[in-house]
Design an enzyme around this catalytic site. Structure first.
Site, PDB file in Angstrom:
ATOM      1  N   TYR A 143      36.910  35.597  34.355  1.00  0.00           N
ATOM      2  CA  TYR A 143      36.451  35.105  35.525  1.00  0.00           C
ATOM      3  C   TYR A 143      35.010  35.552  35.669  1.00  0.00           C
ATOM      4  CZ  TYR A 143      35.513  33.583  40.402  1.00  0.00           C
ATOM      5  OH  TYR A 143      35.176  32.837  41.729  1.00  0.00           O
ATOM      6  N   ASP A 245      30.349  41.034  31.612  1.00  0.00           N
ATOM      7  CA  ASP A 245      30.256  40.902  32.813  1.00  0.00           C
ATOM      8  C   ASP A 245      30.972  42.160  33.629  1.00  0.00           C
ATOM      9  OD1 ASP A 245      31.057  40.172  35.412  1.00  0.00           O
ATOM     10  OD2 ASP A 245      31.691  38.195  35.092  1.00  0.00           O
ATOM     11  N   LYS A 273      30.103  44.123  43.265  1.00  0.00           N
ATOM     12  CA  LYS A 273      30.998  44.631  43.765  1.00  0.00           C
ATOM     13  C   LYS A 273      30.494  46.328  44.072  1.00  0.00           C
ATOM     14  CE  LYS A 273      34.546  41.481  42.264  1.00  0.00           C
ATOM     15  NZ  LYS A 273      35.426  40.797  43.132  1.00  0.00           N
TER      16      LYS A 273
HETATM   17  N1  PMP Z   1      32.670  38.277  37.502  1.00  0.00           N
HETATM   18  C1  PMP Z   1      33.821  39.163  37.574  1.00  0.00           C
HETATM   19  C2  PMP Z   1      34.177  39.697  36.574  1.00  0.00           C
HETATM   20  C3  PMP Z   1      34.357  39.069  38.742  1.00  0.00           C
HETATM   21  O1  PMP Z   1      35.636  39.836  38.974  1.00  0.00           O
HETATM   22  C4  PMP Z   1      34.012  38.394  40.048  1.00  0.00           C
HETATM   23  C5  PMP Z   1      34.819  38.245  41.308  1.00  0.00           C
HETATM   24  N2  PMP Z   1      35.922  38.673  41.227  1.00  0.00           N
HETATM   25  C6  PMP Z   1      32.873  37.605  39.673  1.00  0.00           C
HETATM   26  C7  PMP Z   1      32.340  37.574  38.625  1.00  0.00           C
HETATM   27  C8  PMP Z   1      32.261  36.877  40.916  1.00  0.00           C
HETATM   28  O2  PMP Z   1      31.748  37.467  41.847  1.00  0.00           O
HETATM   29  P1  PMP Z   1      31.626  37.206  43.203  1.00  0.00           P
HETATM   30  O3  PMP Z   1      32.782  37.037  43.959  1.00  0.00           O
HETATM   31  O4  PMP Z   1      30.644  38.251  43.986  1.00  0.00           O
HETATM   32  O5  PMP Z   1      30.552  35.752  43.271  1.00  0.00           O
END
Ligand code: PMP
Length: 449
Positions: A143, A245, A273
């Site tokens: 994701y 990511d 995060k």
């Molecule tokens: N990349 C990863 C690996 C994530 O886990 C998430 C959120 N769970 C995101 C991107 C997206 O981040 P956000 O919810 O702050 O838009």
């Protein structure tokens, strides 16, 4: 029948609020979503006065627990003395950037955003601008936020994911233009052969490969030995950029994220995060030669809220706390003890069990071996009584994410006594989990979905 204040609030809220996917009954938050009054340290209190040991941890950001005093104090002081944002230059931006670059081995320079989704979008734009190519390779089960550009094949259903050796490029939402799919290639993760085949056919067209270095959005699956190394080699050979990511792993699993733990330097790193310990901040960082291109203004990146005073103060304070000697060793050791204990509790009840990930971010599997990719995870989840574990633990004051693609996320506020308490609750829960398995109450939401 409405019996709790959480249920009452849920009912009231639906008059003017459409349900958020990840917080709604649709995602397994049954019998009703927990309506939270407040958090403190490792604990949540709901609107009915129930207290929960929290392993959701805001989906990852709360690395220091709820309301960490040093971060809240710094943020409050900044708000009171300087304001929340200026959308102009200020000293805290550079200081927050230093706090990040000094720790992440492959990050010389950064730019801030407000969410992981935005930072990932910027990474893709940037990679395309840098390479002059359009195609991005991504993996099933990963994701990278919900933008049109990349929210494809994130968690596809078996009826749409296509053949094992040629996964379909499947939109993750309605409303995404089909044409965008033409800019993406999708592969199963942890499969070197698939990677080599794709590079042999499309290597010259690939602008970037984007991957979670540890697959947090599928229960913390570790990369197979040599897999990411080969990915690094192939991207280097063909001139594609490698994007890690690290929205979940960065500042959570170790001082320098997954790139340090695994010893691989990506070209670009997406972070969010835990860098802000609960404040809405994200960053894109990378090698100097690559990132400097951003400075000449050709590659547009904007955002009124980018690097505002409040979040920069939070980043600085959070990094000071997580930068303390032994911080991640303690965190991972505690998480590992918890994960090992959960496996033991399951086995005591006659269940097959194992775990994947690292202490600070892991999942429990009712299988002999953890999955290696999204399709394997799906097969395990389909036969898993995990939802019963969620329900039984919730009744005993321990909150975990109901979907098994989620994670157990701990924080520095989780002490040894909290781990003991959780393991007791798990031991008490496991007989019901074993019974659910025997009765065939398995799959996402125990078969209710
Ligand atoms: N990349 C990863 C690996 C994530 O886990 C998430 C959120 N769970 C995101 C991107 C997206 O981040 P956000 O919810 O702050 O838009």
């Amino acid at each position: 029948m409405i019996t709790t204040r959480s249920q009452q609030l849920f009912e009231q809220a639906s008059h003017s609020l459409v349900g958020s996917g990840t917080r709604s009954p649709r995602s397994g938050w049954l019998p009703a979503p927990v309506f939270v009054r407040s958090g403190e340290g490792a604990w949540l209190t709901d609107e009915d006065g129930n207290r929960f040991l929290d392993y959701v941890m805001g989906q990852g950001p709360l690395i220091l627990g709820h309301r960490p005093a040093p971060v809240i104090a710094e943020a409050t002081r900044t708000l009171q003395e300087r304001g929340s944002l200026v959308s102009l230059a200020h000293d805290l931006e550079g200081e927050a950037a230093d706090a990040i670059t000094s720790r992440m081995p492959a990050v010389d320079l950064v730019r801030f955003s407000s969410s992981g989704t935005e930072a990932a979008m910027y990474a893709l734009r940037f990679a395309r601008a840098f390479t002059g190519r359009d195609v991005v390779l991504r993996f099933e089960g990963h994701y990278h936020g919900w933008s049109d550009a990349i929210h494809w094949s994130a968690h596809p259903s078996a009826d749409s994911w296509g053949p094992d050796d040629a996964p379909s490029v499947t939109p993750g939402s309605s409303g995404i233009p089909a044409a965008v799919g033409g800019t993406l290639l999708v592969a199963r993760w942890n499969d070197v052969g698939a990677l080599e085949r794709i590079f042999a056919s499309h290597g010259e067209r690939i602008a970037a490969v984007i991957t979670e270095p540890i697959l947090g959005n599928c229960g913390g699956i570790m990369p197979a030995p040599g897999y990411l190394e080969r990915m690094r080699e192939l991207t280097r050979q063909t001139g594609a950029l490698l994007i890690f990511d690290e929205v979940l792993t960065g500042f959570r699993i170790g001082t320098g994220g997954a790139q340090e733990l695994l010893g691989i330097d990506p070209d670009l790193t997406v972070m969010a995060k835990a860098i802000g310990a609960g404040f809405p901040v994200a960053a894109l960082g990378g090698r100097r030669e690559v990132m400097e291109q951003a400075a000449d203004g050709r590659t547009m990146h904007g955002g009124t809220y980018n690097s505002n005073l409040l979040v920069c103060a939070a980043v600085i304070a959070a990094c000071r706390e997580t930068g303390a000697d032994g911080f991640y060793e303690r965190l991972n050791a505690r998480g590992t003890r918890l994960a090992d204990g959960l496996v033991e509790a399951a086995r005591q009840a006659g269940l097959e069990a194992c775990w994947s990930g690292v202490g600070a971010l892991f999942q429990l599997w009712f299988s002999a071996e953890p999955p290696r990719d999204y399709r394997e995870a799906n097969a395990i989840v389909a036969g898993s009584p995990f939802f019963t574990l969620y329900r039984e633990l919730r009744e005993r004051g321990v909150l975990i994410q109901p979907p098994q693609e989620g994670l157990w996320l701990i924080s520095a506020a989780h002490g040894d006594a909290d781990v003991d308490r959780t393991l007791e609750a798990a031991a008490d829960s496991m007989p019901a989990v074993a019974q659910a398995l025997a009765e065939g109450s398995v799959g996402p939401m125990g078969g209710l979905r």
